[in-house]
Design an enzyme around this catalytic site. Structure first.
Site, PDB file in Angstrom:
ATOM      1  N   ARG A  75      -2.409  -1.505  -5.765  1.00 58.01           N
ATOM      2  CA  ARG A  75      -3.194  -1.937  -6.936  1.00 58.01           C
ATOM      3  C   ARG A  75      -3.076  -0.951  -8.091  1.00 58.01           C
ATOM      4  NH1 ARG A  75      -8.577  -2.198  -3.549  1.00 58.01           N
ATOM      5  NH2 ARG A  75      -7.488  -0.332  -2.846  1.00 58.01           N
ATOM      6  N   ARG A  76      -2.663   0.290  -7.810  1.00 64.18           N
ATOM      7  CA  ARG A  76      -2.647   1.322  -8.860  1.00 64.18           C
ATOM      8  C   ARG A  76      -1.253   1.468  -9.452  1.00 64.18           C
ATOM      9  NH1 ARG A  76      -5.057   6.088  -5.437  1.00 64.18           N
ATOM     10  NH2 ARG A  76      -4.040   4.880  -3.809  1.00 64.18           N
ATOM     11  N   PRO A  95      -1.360   4.282  14.900  1.00 62.58           N
ATOM     12  CA  PRO A  95      -1.633   5.716  14.771  1.00 62.58           C
ATOM     13  C   PRO A  95      -3.060   6.071  15.156  1.00 62.58           C
ATOM     14  CG  PRO A  95      -0.811   4.741  12.694  1.00 62.58           C
ATOM     15  CD  PRO A  95      -1.246   3.617  13.593  1.00 62.58           C
ATOM     16  N   TYR A 147     -14.022  -2.328  11.625  1.00 67.38           N
ATOM     17  CA  TYR A 147     -12.672  -1.793  11.411  1.00 67.38           C
ATOM     18  C   TYR A 147     -11.849  -1.964  12.691  1.00 67.38           C
ATOM     19  CZ  TYR A 147      -8.757   1.331  10.596  1.00 67.38           C
ATOM     20  OH  TYR A 147      -7.484   1.834  10.473  1.00 67.38           O
ATOM     21  N   GLY A 171       0.826  -1.216   0.000  1.00 68.99           N
ATOM     22  CA  GLY A 171       0.000   0.000   0.000  1.00 68.99           C
ATOM     23  C   GLY A 171       0.848   1.249   0.000  1.00 68.99           C
TER      24      GLY A 171
HETATM   25  P1  NDP Z   1      -4.694   5.555   2.238  1.00 67.28           P
HETATM   26  O1  NDP Z   1      -6.073   5.281   1.762  1.00 67.28           O
HETATM   27  O2  NDP Z   1      -4.084   6.865   1.913  1.00 67.28           O
HETATM   28  O3  NDP Z   1      -3.711   4.386   1.751  1.00 67.28           O
HETATM   29  C1  NDP Z   1      -4.097   3.048   1.743  1.00 67.28           C
HETATM   30  C2  NDP Z   1      -3.087   2.232   0.960  1.00 67.28           C
HETATM   31  O4  NDP Z   1      -3.455   0.859   1.040  1.00 67.28           O
HETATM   32  C3  NDP Z   1      -3.054   2.621  -0.516  1.00 67.28           C
HETATM   33  O5  NDP Z   1      -1.723   2.661  -0.949  1.00 67.28           O
HETATM   34  C4  NDP Z   1      -3.806   1.491  -1.201  1.00 67.28           C
HETATM   35  O6  NDP Z   1      -3.255   1.249  -2.469  1.00 67.28           O
HETATM   36  C5  NDP Z   1      -3.489   0.310  -0.265  1.00 67.28           C
HETATM   37  N1  NDP Z   1      -4.488  -0.740  -0.347  1.00 67.28           N
HETATM   38  C6  NDP Z   1      -5.765  -0.697   0.105  1.00 67.28           C
HETATM   39  N2  NDP Z   1      -6.396  -1.838  -0.179  1.00 67.28           N
HETATM   40  C7  NDP Z   1      -5.498  -2.638  -0.816  1.00 67.28           C
HETATM   41  C8  NDP Z   1      -5.540  -3.933  -1.371  1.00 67.28           C
HETATM   42  N3  NDP Z   1      -6.651  -4.672  -1.309  1.00 67.28           N
HETATM   43  N4  NDP Z   1      -4.433  -4.440  -1.949  1.00 67.28           N
HETATM   44  C9  NDP Z   1      -3.308  -3.693  -2.024  1.00 67.28           C
HETATM   45  N5  NDP Z   1      -3.188  -2.459  -1.509  1.00 67.28           N
HETATM   46  C10 NDP Z   1      -4.279  -1.933  -0.935  1.00 67.28           C
HETATM   47  O7  NDP Z   1      -4.770   5.352   3.815  1.00 67.28           O
HETATM   48  P2  NDP Z   1      -3.649   5.373   4.970  1.00 67.28           P
HETATM   49  O8  NDP Z   1      -2.319   5.650   4.416  1.00 67.28           O
HETATM   50  O9  NDP Z   1      -4.169   6.229   6.035  1.00 67.28           O
HETATM   51  O10 NDP Z   1      -3.746   3.855   5.471  1.00 67.28           O
HETATM   52  C11 NDP Z   1      -2.648   2.973   5.553  1.00 67.28           C
HETATM   53  C12 NDP Z   1      -2.830   2.059   6.750  1.00 67.28           C
HETATM   54  O11 NDP Z   1      -2.817   2.844   7.924  1.00 67.28           O
HETATM   55  C13 NDP Z   1      -4.134   1.278   6.768  1.00 67.28           C
HETATM   56  O12 NDP Z   1      -3.856  -0.045   7.220  1.00 67.28           O
HETATM   57  C14 NDP Z   1      -4.975   2.021   7.795  1.00 67.28           C
HETATM   58  O13 NDP Z   1      -5.921   1.184   8.411  1.00 67.28           O
HETATM   59  C15 NDP Z   1      -3.894   2.464   8.764  1.00 67.28           C
HETATM   60  N6  NDP Z   1      -4.226   3.570   9.632  1.00 67.28           N
HETATM   61  C16 NDP Z   1      -4.632   4.775   9.134  1.00 67.28           C
HETATM   62  C17 NDP Z   1      -4.940   5.808   9.988  1.00 67.28           C
HETATM   63  C18 NDP Z   1      -5.458   7.121   9.504  1.00 67.28           C
HETATM   64  O14 NDP Z   1      -6.047   7.872  10.313  1.00 67.28           O
HETATM   65  N7  NDP Z   1      -5.269   7.493   8.254  1.00 67.28           N
HETATM   66  C19 NDP Z   1      -4.757   5.660  11.429  1.00 67.28           C
HETATM   67  C20 NDP Z   1      -4.355   4.346  11.863  1.00 67.28           C
HETATM   68  C21 NDP Z   1      -4.070   3.365  10.982  1.00 67.28           C
HETATM   69  P3  NDP Z   1      -4.073   0.977  -3.810  1.00 67.28           P
HETATM   70  O15 NDP Z   1      -5.361   1.730  -3.714  1.00 67.28           O
HETATM   71  O16 NDP Z   1      -3.162   1.444  -4.895  1.00 67.28           O
HETATM   72  O17 NDP Z   1      -4.240  -0.491  -3.840  1.00 67.28           O
HETATM   73  C1  8X3 Z   2      -7.536   5.040  11.795  1.00 67.99           C
HETATM   74  C2  8X3 Z   2      -7.712   5.914  12.986  1.00 67.99           C
HETATM   75  O1  8X3 Z   2      -9.366   6.577  14.784  1.00 67.99           O
HETATM   76  O2  8X3 Z   2     -10.033   6.870  12.455  1.00 67.99           O
HETATM   77  O3  8X3 Z   2      -7.202   3.749  12.182  1.00 67.99           O
HETATM   78  O4  8X3 Z   2      -9.923   4.679  13.417  1.00 67.99           O
HETATM   79  S1  8X3 Z   2      -9.338   6.001  13.422  1.00 67.99           S
END
Ligand code: NDP
Ligand code: 8X3
Length: 251
Positions: free
Chosen positions: A34-35, A182, A152, A9
């Site tokens: 995926r992109r 986070p 989630y 990701g």
């Molecule tokens: P984004 O949506 O910006 O990024 C998500 C990434 O995950 C993208 O690069 C996407 O790539 C990839 N992804 C999603 N589904 C798939 C799949 N099925 N196969 C391959 N790649 C996949 O979100 P974040 O950067 O915020 O999220 C990253 C991680 O951090 C996640 O696990 C999220 O739960 C976690 N997180 C986020 C928080 C927040 O507040 N933002 C806080 C705590 C945790 P593509 O679409 O190209 O496949």
């Molecule tokens: C992402 C942070 O608090 O939106 O995991 O679930 S929260």
């Protein structure tokens, strides 16, 4: 020889920031998502920072595709030092009794089963080489449920259990396992959670200065750059006006 990190990701948000931080600090990168177009653009940026970069386009939910990608790595890319299991996200914020089955399955298949597949494919080599580091991107959401977070939150609780379980299972080796948890990070996360509703997504970060992907990448790098005898097991990182998954002070 430069170390190799694989970031799932890496096309956006936290994963992209981690890839950049590691490239800046002398790692070669395998970036996945995926992109393909986003991956290629980010690969060019990382190369400009001096890293060698391999892009792998696959969906972490597709076990066959993930297996083909990892088992088909060119010889010089096979010895992965750091696996960052980051691909994932949330879909919906409905009460548990009213959630969408497709959203549930997507979260469970990506955040739990996708992470497990990548661990299963990459960690045997780490155990054999007696070195390596797995960084799972969990969440404050895994510590306690919040309204509408149900499935989630459950997936991120699973990430904690799987991180703890793996740490136990590799304790006889020098492989380290870190769960990064986070709080509010402004990325594409909420736009995806709300199925493209940007205004609703912006509301999540209103009245509070959220974390950035770069803030999380700093913590990831802190863990991976610690001396070999130091295992950072968990890091919980919140925005300053956030006290927990559900207690957020907004101005
Ligand atoms: P984004 O949506 O910006 O990024 C998500 C990434 O995950 C993208 O690069 C996407 O790539 C990839 N992804 C999603 N589904 C798939 C799949 N099925 N196969 C391959 N790649 C996949 O979100 P974040 O950067 O915020 O999220 C990253 C991680 O951090 C996640 O696990 C999220 O739960 C976690 N997180 C986020 C928080 C927040 O507040 N933002 C806080 C705590 C945790 P593509 O679409 O190209 O496949
Ligand atoms: C992402 C942070 O608090 O939106 O995991 O679930 S929260």
């Amino acid at each position: 020889m430069k170390k190799i990190a694989l970031v799932t990701g890496a096309t956006s948000g936290i994963g992209e920031a981690c890839a950049r931080k590691l490239a800046e600090n002398g790692y070669n990168l395998i970036i996945t998502g995926r992109r393909a177009d986003r991956l290629n653009a980010i690969a060019d940026e990382l190369r400009a920072l001096g890293a060698e970069v391999l892009t792998l386009v696959f969906d972490v939910r597709d076990r066959e595709a993930a297996t083909a990608a990892i088992n088909g790595l060119p010889a010089e890319w096979q010895e992965i030092d750091v696996l960052i299991n980051n691909a994932g996200g949330a879909l919906g914020l409905e009460p548990e009794y009213a959630g969408d089955y497709v959203d549930w399955d997507t979260m469970i298949d990506t955040n739990i089963k996708g992470l497990l597949t990548m661990t299963r494919l990459v960690v045997p080599g780490m155990v054999e080489r007696d070195r390596g580091h797995v960084v799972n991107i969990g969440s404050v959401a895994g510590d306690a449920a919040y309204a509408g977070g149900n499935v989630y939150c459950a997936t991120k609780s699973a990430v904690k259990a799987l991180s703890d379980g793996l740490r136990i299972d590799v304790a006889h080796t020098r492989v380290r396992v870190t769960n990064i948890k986070p709080g509010l990070v402004e990325t594409n996360f909420s736009v995806i959670r709300f199925h493209g509703d940007k205004d609703r997504a912006d509301g999540v970060y209103k009245g509070i200065e959220p974390l950035t992907g770069k803030d999380i990448a700093e913590s990831v790098y802190y863990a991976v750059s610690a001396p070999a005898h130091v295992q950072v097991a968990e890091i919980l990182i919140l925005a300053t006006h956030q006290a927990s998954g559900s207690v957020i002070h907004r101005k």
